[in-house]
Every structure is written in C-alpha cells, then in structure tokens.
Design a protein around this motif. Sequence first.
Motif, PDB file in Angstrom:
ATOM      1  N   HIS A   1       5.059  -3.145 -58.737  1.00  0.00           N
ATOM      2  CA  HIS A   1       5.686  -4.324 -58.113  1.00  0.00           C
ATOM      3  C   HIS A   1       7.128  -4.531 -58.540  1.00  0.00           C
ATOM      4  CE1 HIS A   1       5.255  -6.649 -61.817  1.00  0.00           C
ATOM      5  NE2 HIS A   1       3.935  -6.549 -61.788  1.00  0.00           N
ATOM      6  N   GLY A   2       7.619  -3.726 -59.472  1.00  0.00           N
ATOM      7  CA  GLY A   2       9.049  -3.735 -59.798  1.00  0.00           C
ATOM      8  C   GLY A   2       9.450  -4.605 -60.961  1.00  0.00           C
ATOM      9  N   LYS A   3       8.663  -5.635 -61.276  1.00  0.00           N
ATOM     10  CA  LYS A   3       9.043  -6.571 -62.345  1.00  0.00           C
ATOM     11  C   LYS A   3       8.546  -6.009 -63.676  1.00  0.00           C
ATOM     12  CE  LYS A   3      11.142 -10.407 -63.325  1.00  0.00           C
ATOM     13  NZ  LYS A   3      12.589 -10.370 -63.280  1.00  0.00           N
ATOM     14  N   VAL A   4       9.164  -4.920 -64.133  1.00  0.00           N
ATOM     15  CA  VAL A   4       8.700  -4.263 -65.356  1.00  0.00           C
ATOM     16  C   VAL A   4       9.106  -5.035 -66.605  1.00  0.00           C
ATOM     17  CG1 VAL A   4       8.648  -1.964 -64.321  1.00  0.00           C
ATOM     18  CG2 VAL A   4      10.715  -2.737 -65.498  1.00  0.00           C
ATOM     19  N   ASP A   5      10.121  -5.890 -66.481  1.00  0.00           N
ATOM     20  CA  ASP A   5      10.576  -6.686 -67.613  1.00  0.00           C
ATOM     21  C   ASP A   5      11.278  -7.924 -67.060  1.00  0.00           C
ATOM     22  OD1 ASP A   5      13.172  -5.846 -66.812  1.00  0.00           O
ATOM     23  OD2 ASP A   5      13.029  -4.086 -68.101  1.00  0.00           O
ATOM     24  N   ASN A   6      11.981  -8.641 -67.921  1.00  0.00           N
ATOM     25  CA  ASN A   6      12.654  -9.853 -67.452  1.00  0.00           C
ATOM     26  C   ASN A   6      14.028  -9.577 -66.871  1.00  0.00           C
ATOM     27  OD1 ASN A   6      10.588 -11.645 -68.011  1.00  0.00           O
ATOM     28  ND2 ASN A   6      11.246 -11.987 -70.112  1.00  0.00           N
ATOM     29  N   VAL A   7      14.411  -8.304 -66.779  1.00  0.00           N
ATOM     30  CA  VAL A   7      15.701  -7.913 -66.202  1.00  0.00           C
ATOM     31  C   VAL A   7      15.529  -7.417 -64.773  1.00  0.00           C
ATOM     32  CG1 VAL A   7      17.698  -6.386 -66.435  1.00  0.00           C
ATOM     33  CG2 VAL A   7      16.622  -7.353 -68.484  1.00  0.00           C
ATOM     34  N   PHE A   8      14.554  -6.537 -64.571  1.00  0.00           N
ATOM     35  CA  PHE A   8      14.356  -5.936 -63.252  1.00  0.00           C
ATOM     36  C   PHE A   8      13.878  -6.971 -62.232  1.00  0.00           C
ATOM     37  CE2 PHE A   8      14.989  -2.077 -65.356  1.00  0.00           C
ATOM     38  CZ  PHE A   8      14.928  -1.007 -64.480  1.00  0.00           C
TER      39      PHE A   8
ATOM     40  N   GLN B   1      16.647   4.658 -67.322  1.00  0.00           N
ATOM     41  CA  GLN B   1      18.049   4.815 -66.946  1.00  0.00           C
ATOM     42  C   GLN B   1      18.567   3.594 -66.179  1.00  0.00           C
ATOM     43  OE1 GLN B   1      20.098   7.149 -68.123  1.00  0.00           O
ATOM     44  NE2 GLN B   1      18.264   7.763 -69.275  1.00  0.00           N
ATOM     45  N   LYS B   2      17.754   3.064 -65.288  1.00  0.00           N
ATOM     46  CA  LYS B   2      18.164   1.864 -64.546  1.00  0.00           C
ATOM     47  C   LYS B   2      18.327   0.675 -65.494  1.00  0.00           C
ATOM     48  CE  LYS B   2      16.104   3.065 -60.070  1.00  0.00           C
ATOM     49  NZ  LYS B   2      15.064   2.708 -59.073  1.00  0.00           N
ATOM     50  N   TYR B   3      17.454   0.596 -66.486  1.00  0.00           N
ATOM     51  CA  TYR B   3      17.522  -0.499 -67.453  1.00  0.00           C
ATOM     52  C   TYR B   3      18.804  -0.408 -68.272  1.00  0.00           C
ATOM     53  CZ  TYR B   3      16.230  -3.439 -71.460  1.00  0.00           C
ATOM     54  OH  TYR B   3      16.207  -4.388 -72.447  1.00  0.00           O
ATOM     55  N   LEU B   4      19.114   0.790 -68.751  1.00  0.00           N
ATOM     56  CA  LEU B   4      20.319   0.965 -69.572  1.00  0.00           C
ATOM     57  C   LEU B   4      21.570   0.668 -68.754  1.00  0.00           C
ATOM     58  CD1 LEU B   4      19.335   4.199 -71.540  1.00  0.00           C
ATOM     59  CD2 LEU B   4      19.305   1.827 -72.357  1.00  0.00           C
ATOM     60  N   GLU B   5      21.564   1.037 -67.486  1.00  0.00           N
ATOM     61  CA  GLU B   5      22.694   0.721 -66.608  1.00  0.00           C
ATOM     62  C   GLU B   5      22.843  -0.787 -66.439  1.00  0.00           C
ATOM     63  OE1 GLU B   5      21.941   2.827 -63.002  1.00  0.00           O
ATOM     64  OE2 GLU B   5      22.062   4.810 -63.967  1.00  0.00           O
TER      65      GLU B   5
ATOM     66  N   ASP C   1      27.716  -8.132 -65.159  1.00  0.00           N
ATOM     67  CA  ASP C   1      27.374  -9.069 -64.089  1.00  0.00           C
ATOM     68  C   ASP C   1      25.868  -9.373 -64.036  1.00  0.00           C
ATOM     69  OD1 ASP C   1      30.032  -9.176 -63.253  1.00  0.00           O
ATOM     70  OD2 ASP C   1      29.771  -7.377 -62.008  1.00  0.00           O
ATOM     71  N   ILE C   2      25.076  -8.672 -64.856  1.00  0.00           N
ATOM     72  CA  ILE C   2      23.628  -8.873 -64.853  1.00  0.00           C
ATOM     73  C   ILE C   2      23.217  -9.595 -66.127  1.00  0.00           C
ATOM     74  CG2 ILE C   2      21.375  -7.743 -64.842  1.00  0.00           C
ATOM     75  CD1 ILE C   2      22.580  -5.503 -63.212  1.00  0.00           C
ATOM     76  N   GLU C   3      22.565 -10.749 -65.965  1.00  0.00           N
ATOM     77  CA  GLU C   3      22.091 -11.523 -67.115  1.00  0.00           C
ATOM     78  C   GLU C   3      20.847 -10.854 -67.694  1.00  0.00           C
ATOM     79  OE1 GLU C   3      21.731 -13.976 -70.074  1.00  0.00           O
ATOM     80  OE2 GLU C   3      23.347 -14.327 -68.651  1.00  0.00           O
TER      81      GLU C   3
END
Length: 560
Positions: A108-115, A543-547, A553-555
């Motif tokens: 579902h994409g919500k792997v953490d509080n960032v994604f 890799q997406k997380y580290l980016e 601009d991403i909280e």
Amino acid sequence: MKNKVSMLKYVVVCLCLSILGCKSKEEQQPEVKKEIKTLPKERPNIIFMMSDDHAYQAISAYSDHLIQTPNIDRIADEGILFTNACVSNSICAPSRATILTGKHTHIHGKVDNVFPFDESQMTFPQLLQEAGYQTAMFGKLHFGNNPKGIDEFKILPGQGQYYNPDFNTNDGKITVEGYVTDIIMDMTLDWLQNRRDENKPFMLFSMQKAPHREWLPAPRHFKEYTKKTFVEPETLFDDYEGRGTAAKTAEMNLLEHMNWAGDSKLYPEMMAELGIPDKSGWDLEAFEREVGRMNPEQRAVWDSVYRPMMEEFKENYPNMNETELMKWRYQRYMQDYLGCIASVDENVGRLLDYLDETGLDENTIIVYTSDQGFYLGEHGWFDKRFVYDESFKTPLLIKWPNVITPGTTNTEMVQNLDFAQTILEAAHVVPPSDMQGESLIPLLLGNDEAWTRDAVYYHYYEYPGIHMVKRHYAIITQEYKLAHFYYDVDEWELYDRKKDPNEMTNVINDPAYADVVVKLKKQLADLRAHYGDSSELDQEILQKYLEAKNNPDIETVPLH
C-alpha cells in the motif's frame, strides 16, 4: 497350598488391573467439545476503537501490574482476548494503512511516516459503504485529511493535540475546547445518538490519540497519577549483551534519549538553570506545542501539580547519579502514560454503557486495539519499531454478543493485516482477492481448527531516522522469532519465545538451534515471496527513502 497361592495371585492381578483401569478412565476423560457458532445472517454494526501506542501490558486483562482498566477488560470478559495479536510494521501511519487495506506496507506504499500512501488502494470502509453501511470516523487517522469511504469524519491533523485540539471535518477545520480523549468520545456518542441512520448498519471508528507521546493526562488525573509509584520492569537496566548491533545502537533509552521538557515535563527554564541541553532539537518546541496549548484554567491546574514536583527535582538533580535519574524518569514516564490510559478506559466505559442502555450492543461487534505495542521501560526503552514483543505485539479484544463465547482467550498468531477481511466477512461483503490477511471469523466462531496460519511476517523500514532502529524483516511463530537486520549491517537474530520470553539471548549461533534456523530461513523466504516482498524491493525502497531524506522540501521528522 498351591491353590491358595494361585488364588492370591489371581486376586492381586485383578486388583492391579482394576486400579489401572480406573486410572486409564481418569486419564481418558472425554474432552469438552468447544461450541462452534455460525455466522449470523443479519449484518452487524461494527465499532472499531483504536488507541495510539497502547501497550498490551498496560491493559489489566493482559497484566494488572501497572494499571487497572476495568472497562476495556469488559470487552474481553464478554468476548475474546487475543494473546498473540501483532502488527506487520510497528509504526503509526503504516499500521493504520495496513488495517484499512488488509495489505502489507510495501504493497500500500505507506512503509513509514515519510512515504505517501498509495491513494489508488481500496480500503474496507469503501467496500462497506458500497454495501450499504453508514460510516463515520472520529479521532486520529495520522495520514490524509479526507478518508475514503467515510460519510462523516472529524479527524486530528497529523498527531493532533491533547488540549483544545483542531479537527479536520467534512465542513472544514474546527477547534474544540477540552481534553482530546473526552472530545473524541463525545463526538462518537453524539453521532450514535443524533446522526445514525437506524435503517442502516454502521461502521464507526473511534480512534484515540492517547496514549501517544507526549503523554498529557486529563486534569482530573494529575494529582492521582503523579503520586503513584510503579513497579520497574526487570530489564530496565538491560545492557543488550545478548543481542546484536541493532539493540545496542537504538536511540530510545529513557535516560539518554527521552526529551526532558516535552516528555518528562521539566519546565524549559529549569532545563536552562540545570544546564540540560535540548539534545533532540525539538524538545522545547514539544513542550510549548502541548503544554502551551492549554487555556489559562487548564494551565493553572497543570502548574499547581507539576511545578512543585519539578521544583523538587531541580533541587535534587545535582546530587542524583545515573541510576537514580533513570528510576526518576521511568516513574515520570509511567505517571503520565498511564494517566492518559485512565481517561481512555473511562471513555471506553462511556461507550459500552451507552450501547448496553440502548440495546445497540446486541447486534454490534466491538473491537479494541492499538496501532502497535509500546515499550514501558522494558530493556530501558520507550517507543516501538522493533520486532521484539513489547513493540510487535498489540492488544486485541473483540466482543460480539451471541457469537463470541464470553471469556474466550486465543493464542493464534493474528495480525493487523487480518482486520479488513474479518470485518468484511462479518458484514457479508466479499473481500478483494488482493487482500493479504486472513479473516478471524473462524476464531471468533470457536472454529480454531479452520485457522491455517502458523507464522506471520514483519518488516520495519524507517532507518536512518528517529530512534535509529535498523531496518529488519522477520518471521514469527508461537515458538520462535527469526529476524534479519540489513542495510548497514547484515545480522540475524533468533529468539526462543517459550524459553526466553524477555528476548534477552540471541541463539542464532547456538548449535542446539541449527535445524530451527534452517527451517525458519526457508519459511521466511517463502513468506517474503508469498507477500510479494524481496531483496530487490528492499533496495528500491531504501534508495527512495534516502533520496527523500536528502530532499529539503520533504518533511521527515518528527512524526514519530
């Protein structure tokens, strides 16, 4: 003489056979057959109550060493208590997305509080709404301001506030004076009394913010709970000697990593006087955000209790050693955390009483759970994230009159992944084929033999990040827990859940467990494939997380 001896032998043999026969009958008493119910044809109402970070060990139905929760316990007394309920990813927003979709976080994409959550995903409230259910949600969702499939909502933005909170609603933003736990239940009861369509079954979410950090109790509990002393966990001063790198490097120690102002409620000016720095960078902001939101009347009550306590601490601080400071911080933590739960339990009682008084309880499923577990000083920690039990396990109590046998306890490995399919089946709605859980309906009906799962899958992603809990995935059975920590380490951990319930000793290299390791690694590989997870996907998400972490601009902090 010979005949007498023969007769004596005969009597002795008969007596022995008689005794053995009696013993055999005692040992072979017929088992009392468990009654297996059938799924009612009438569609039930469903009330899903979820608190945030409510540790199972802070519910007296599980353990009464910290607090009494008589109202939450009522659900277990009149229904079923799951002792091995768990989550697939122990962090707030991912858990909630899993509950709504019935899918693992990498799907579902919500792997953490960032994604971000994948908005194309179907949620079970949408399916209930399409099937004619009236739906409503009040309280904390933690992601998104317009929940899909919900007719009426009042949800806290983000984490929300304990005092005088804001809510996003169908009609815009509002601010409500008062204490958040009471307010959310006020909204829940108001909807039941005034806006429920009596011609439709309903799906009602009542989602508490409490007892999430920063743990502010209601004014009525200040005096009582700040005077309480709580039993310390036996692992409060754990040195992690028997564990791997992940446990030794996590940043969730009560003494070292808990905020002084925001968490322990030491006034910011006292921190300055004592020379205690704001290590997190948002400690003082947290205090102002929460305590500073109180109105003058609320603040006066707060100050009358907390200021004298903090003045006493300020006086003692220069002479306190690390052991004394750790003990003080544990008590402060428990006083506020459990004070929050006292209000949650009271409000659960308000809802149960209303349902009983109106007769609505007769055809209503009532669920009480949390979005995950929480550390209450075990291993010296607060927070969650790890696959270790206090974080991984979650409370789950369900009541369904005339369906669930009252006072039932169940030990099967059930998961938040299962809630969507369970609710849909109860409502006679066919779940989508891509949902990944398993309906709990057989267990609720008493048909444990129909339950097919003997192991669950877990995957935590948010690293490097707040609390610095390393990325890991795991397989868990009732007997064992095998976890692989990866990215900047490559370490395996195995725990014998029966012999080592506190998970103090990693036995991955113990020859006695060699066959267990081989078997579980094979099962884990099969589970990852079954749920569509893989090493390639691990690296893609990393890799997406580290980016994202490097994008200003991403909280990314601190949604904790």
